[in-house]
Scaffold this active site. Structure first.
Site, PDB file in Angstrom:
ATOM      1  CG  PHE A 252      20.443  26.810 -70.038  1.00  0.00           C
ATOM      2  CD1 PHE A 252      21.641  27.412 -70.520  1.00  0.00           C
ATOM      3  CD2 PHE A 252      19.354  26.456 -71.022  1.00  0.00           C
ATOM      4  CE1 PHE A 252      22.059  27.552 -71.859  1.00  0.00           C
ATOM      5  CE2 PHE A 252      19.659  26.771 -72.338  1.00  0.00           C
ATOM      6  CZ  PHE A 252      20.969  27.249 -72.831  1.00  0.00           C
ATOM      7  CB  CYS A 253      21.664  31.611 -66.650  1.00  0.00           C
ATOM      8  SG  CYS A 253      21.365  31.269 -64.894  1.00  0.00           S
ATOM      9  CB  THR A 254      26.780  31.629 -66.103  1.00  0.00           C
ATOM     10  OG1 THR A 254      26.751  32.242 -67.395  1.00  0.00           O
ATOM     11  CG2 THR A 254      28.354  31.146 -65.858  1.00  0.00           C
TER      12      THR A 254
END
Length: 302
Positions: A201-203
């Site tokens: 996951f990331c922003t």
């Protein structure tokens, strides 16, 4: 300017402002991995469409797609977004372009730039692109079930200073300072024969989407990534059901957000860019615009 650049927005595309006291500048963060062999030819018409509609910010164009953040009055932002989505110049390649919105009282940008790049998010590995190979997209409402599986290895693909203020329960922090370091981290710590299920996951979704492409390219079979990123998760999943811990760093004037995308408590050191909690801003090493506990011993008096 391209003939259709100043067009009437699609029906219901403009977000209604609550009242006259509301902030008037709409910021739209967007990206899409899509094959753009003609990306250099798109630079001028996109820049002209933005300038003609008084939009400021930065957009990146590469053969693998588009990425960036733009801001302006709501009707002008949606006019440009509609232009990208429906103008024949783009041959429907941006038809399903998604964006995330936030409002500000002051314009967050000073000028408009459309830059040509090798990558819209820099991994530094030639040939890796989600337009060719990509992992499985997981919707926010299905994310908790996936990462609660004990067989799933959960990796935060963001940089160390972002992870410092919040992450998902049980996530691994690679402690990278740039996304370019991610391939080396994977090579040192993961084995495709042992780590069968990997979730990332990331922003906003762009880094983990490309990271999934890289890991698939390296032979990892079951690779998953959070569609829409942390921001979509915080917007979609009720706080009572959330597995997110802390706040989420964002690359705009808000600095950090909480559930429902409410503005968080963190500010930022404008010397080293590290996010700062209210307690850290009480440190004797913090001087606004000059230093903070993370950088005071790394800079000279001058």
């Amino acid at each position: 300017m391209h003939a259709s650049a100043k067009i009437t927005p699609l029906k219901n595309s403009v977000t209604t402002m609550p009242d006259h006291l509301s902030p008037q500048y709409l910021t739209a963060a967007l990206y899409k991995f899509v094959s753009l062999p003609d990306f250099k030819a798109l630079q001028a018409p996109i820049l002209e469409a933005c300038n003609s509609n008084h939009i400021k910010g930065t957009l990146l164009l590469a053969e693998e797609g588009i990425n960036g953040t733009i801001a302006g009055l709501a009707e002008d932002i949606h006019r440009v977004l509609d232009y990208l989505r429906i103008d024949p110049l783009f041959s429907n390649r941006f038809a399903d372009l998604e964006h995330k919105e936030s409002y500000a009282f002051e314009h967050p940008f000073y000028r408009m730039k459309v830059k040509l790049k090798k990558e819209i998010v820099t991994l530094g590995v030639p040939g890796v692109s989600p337009t060719k190979l990509v992992g499985t997209y997981i919707k926010p409402e299905d994310w908790n079930a996936l990462i609660s599986d004990p067989e799933v290895i959960l990796i935060d693909t963001r940089n160390d200073y972002e992870v410092d203020i919040g992450t998902f329960k049980g996530a691994i922090d690679p402690k990278t300072t740039t996304f370019r370091e991610f391939p080396e981290y994977v090579a040192k710590h993961f084995d495709k024969t042992k780590h069968k299920k990997v979730a990332m996951f990331c922003t906003g979704g762009i880094r983990c989407e490309k990271a999934s492409s890289y890991m698939m390219d390296q032979g990892f079979e079951e690779v998953f990534h959070l569609q829409g990123g942390i921001l979509k998760y915080l917007e979609t999943v009720p706080e009572a059901d959330s597995l997110w811990q802390g706040e989420c760093f964002v690359f705009d004037q808000r600095v950090a957000v909480k559930h429902n995308l409410e503005v968080g408590e963190f500010d930022q050191c404008y010397a080293c860019r590290h996010p700062l909690s209210p307690a850290e801003m009480q440190s004797p090493h913090y001087t606004a615009g000059i230093s903070c506990p993370y950088c005071y011993d790394k800079i000279s008096d001058e």
